[in-house]
Design an enzyme around this catalytic site. Structure first.
Site, PDB file in Angstrom:
ATOM      1  N   HIS A  79      12.999  -2.862  -1.623  1.00 46.02           N
ATOM      2  CA  HIS A  79      12.571  -2.813  -3.102  1.00 46.02           C
ATOM      3  C   HIS A  79      13.587  -3.855  -3.982  1.00 46.02           C
ATOM      4  CE1 HIS A  79      10.425  -1.499  -6.434  1.00 46.02           C
ATOM      5  NE2 HIS A  79      11.603  -1.524  -7.285  1.00 46.02           N
ATOM      6  N   GLU A 103      18.185  -9.796  -0.285  1.00 43.91           N
ATOM      7  CA  GLU A 103      17.052  -8.801   0.583  1.00 43.91           C
ATOM      8  C   GLU A 103      17.270  -9.346   2.175  1.00 43.91           C
ATOM      9  OE1 GLU A 103      13.142  -8.314  -0.783  1.00 43.91           O
ATOM     10  OE2 GLU A 103      13.651  -8.990  -2.731  1.00 43.91           O
ATOM     11  N   ASN A 140      11.824   0.649   3.388  1.00 46.07           N
ATOM     12  CA  ASN A 140      11.105  -0.172   2.594  1.00 46.07           C
ATOM     13  C   ASN A 140      12.308  -0.909   1.919  1.00 46.07           C
ATOM     14  OD1 ASN A 140       9.108  -1.539   1.050  1.00 46.07           O
ATOM     15  ND2 ASN A 140       9.593  -0.223  -0.593  1.00 46.07           N
ATOM     16  N   ARG A 167       0.798  -1.189   0.024  1.00 49.51           N
ATOM     17  CA  ARG A 167       0.147   0.153  -0.004  1.00 49.51           C
ATOM     18  C   ARG A 167       0.935   1.343   0.121  1.00 49.51           C
ATOM     19  NH1 ARG A 167      -5.439   0.222   1.165  1.00 49.51           N
ATOM     20  NH2 ARG A 167      -5.389   2.374   1.743  1.00 49.51           N
TER      21      ARG A 167
HETATM   22  C1  GRF Z   1       9.999  -8.453  -1.572  1.00 49.20           C
HETATM   23  O1  GRF Z   1      10.654  -8.867  -2.926  1.00 49.20           O
HETATM   24  C2  GRF Z   1      10.420  -6.999  -1.361  1.00 49.20           C
HETATM   25  O2  GRF Z   1      11.471  -6.382  -1.885  1.00 49.20           O
HETATM   26  C3  GRF Z   1       9.207  -6.220  -2.088  1.00 49.20           C
HETATM   27  O3  GRF Z   1       8.056  -7.217  -1.666  1.00 49.20           O
HETATM   28  C4  GRF Z   1       8.601  -8.664  -1.545  1.00 49.20           C
HETATM   29  C5  GRF Z   1       7.945  -8.885  -0.366  1.00 49.20           C
HETATM   30  O4  GRF Z   1       8.484 -10.349   0.036  1.00 49.20           O
HETATM   31  N1  GRF Z   1       8.836  -5.026  -1.557  1.00 49.20           N
HETATM   32  P1  GRF Z   1       8.209 -10.823   1.560  1.00 49.20           P
HETATM   33  O5  GRF Z   1       6.868 -10.818   1.843  1.00 49.20           O
HETATM   34  O6  GRF Z   1       9.099 -10.258   2.227  1.00 49.20           O
HETATM   35  O7  GRF Z   1       8.683 -12.452   1.244  1.00 49.20           O
END
Ligand code: GRF
Length: 191
Positions: A110, A175, A108, A92
């Site tokens: 990304h 990530e 956040n 959102r």
């Molecule tokens: C991830 O790829 C993040 O970069 C993006 O949304 C996805 C979330 O994945 N914003 P998760 O729910 O943390 O597995």
């Protein structure tokens, strides 16, 4: 007084939330998850939070107007006074109502090297463009879509034959190692 409380906002599977939780458990990230808020009742991440015994709140967003929803989020967070609000797959856009109160405290992750490929399907965008290197970015959230100041980034090489799925999986691995480091860095700075 030091505040190392972080709130997690998510909409889906919550693998980034799990990685943050795990980094805290290992002792690598000195933080406390004060609450996990999801906007989708069936989000797997909310279920995991409950299983960990964390405060897990569902504030459904379906059919709720943006400013009104952000007011509900603020209300949900108020008892916890988090130092940082970490979006982890929270699908959102946050309005001024929310960002005004948590100015400079919302971050956040990304799945691209911003400012390249903002918005949805960042991995597919990277493949379609034909870049050789993409990656992931932790950034502050501002009024735009994936436009706030960059905190940390990690490159990921695109390999011959990569599909959206294979690339997404390799980015996700990075990530999971990047987000907690970025949170640590910010908490060190503000405490
Ligand atoms: C991830 O790829 C993040 O970069 C993006 O949304 C996805 C979330 O994945 N914003 P998760 O729910 O943390 O597995």
């Amino acid at each position: 007084m030091s505040n190392r409380k972080i709130a997690i906002l998510l909409s889906g599977r919550g693998s980034n939330f799990l990685a943050i939780h795990e980094a805290i458990r290992r002792g690598d990230l000195k933080a406390e998850i004060c609450c996990v808020i999801g906007n989708v009742p069936e989000a797997a991440g909310l279920q995991s939070a409950r299983e960990f015994g964390l405060d897990a709140l569902c504030i459904p967003s379906s059919g709720v107007e943006r400013a009104q929803y952000d007011g509900k989020l603020l209300e949900g967070l108020r008892p916890y006074s988090p130092a940082l609000v970490c979006l982890a797959g929270f699908m959102r856009i946050l309005s001024e109502v929310f960002l005004g109160e948590y100015a400079g405290k919302v971050i956040n992750i990304h799945p691209a090297l911003l400012p390249a490929f903002p918005g949805l399907h960042a991995q597919r965008q990277a493949l379609e463009y034909g870049v050789k290197i993409t990656g992931c970015t932790v950034h502050y959230v501002d009024r735009g879509v994936d436009t706030g100041p960059v905190i940390m980034q990690r490159p990921v090489e695109i390999q011959e034959g990569d599909t959206e799925e294979s690339l997404s999986a390799r980015i996700l691995e990075q990530e999971h190692d990047l987000y907690w480091r970025a949170i640590n860095r910010i908490l060190e700075k503000i405490n």
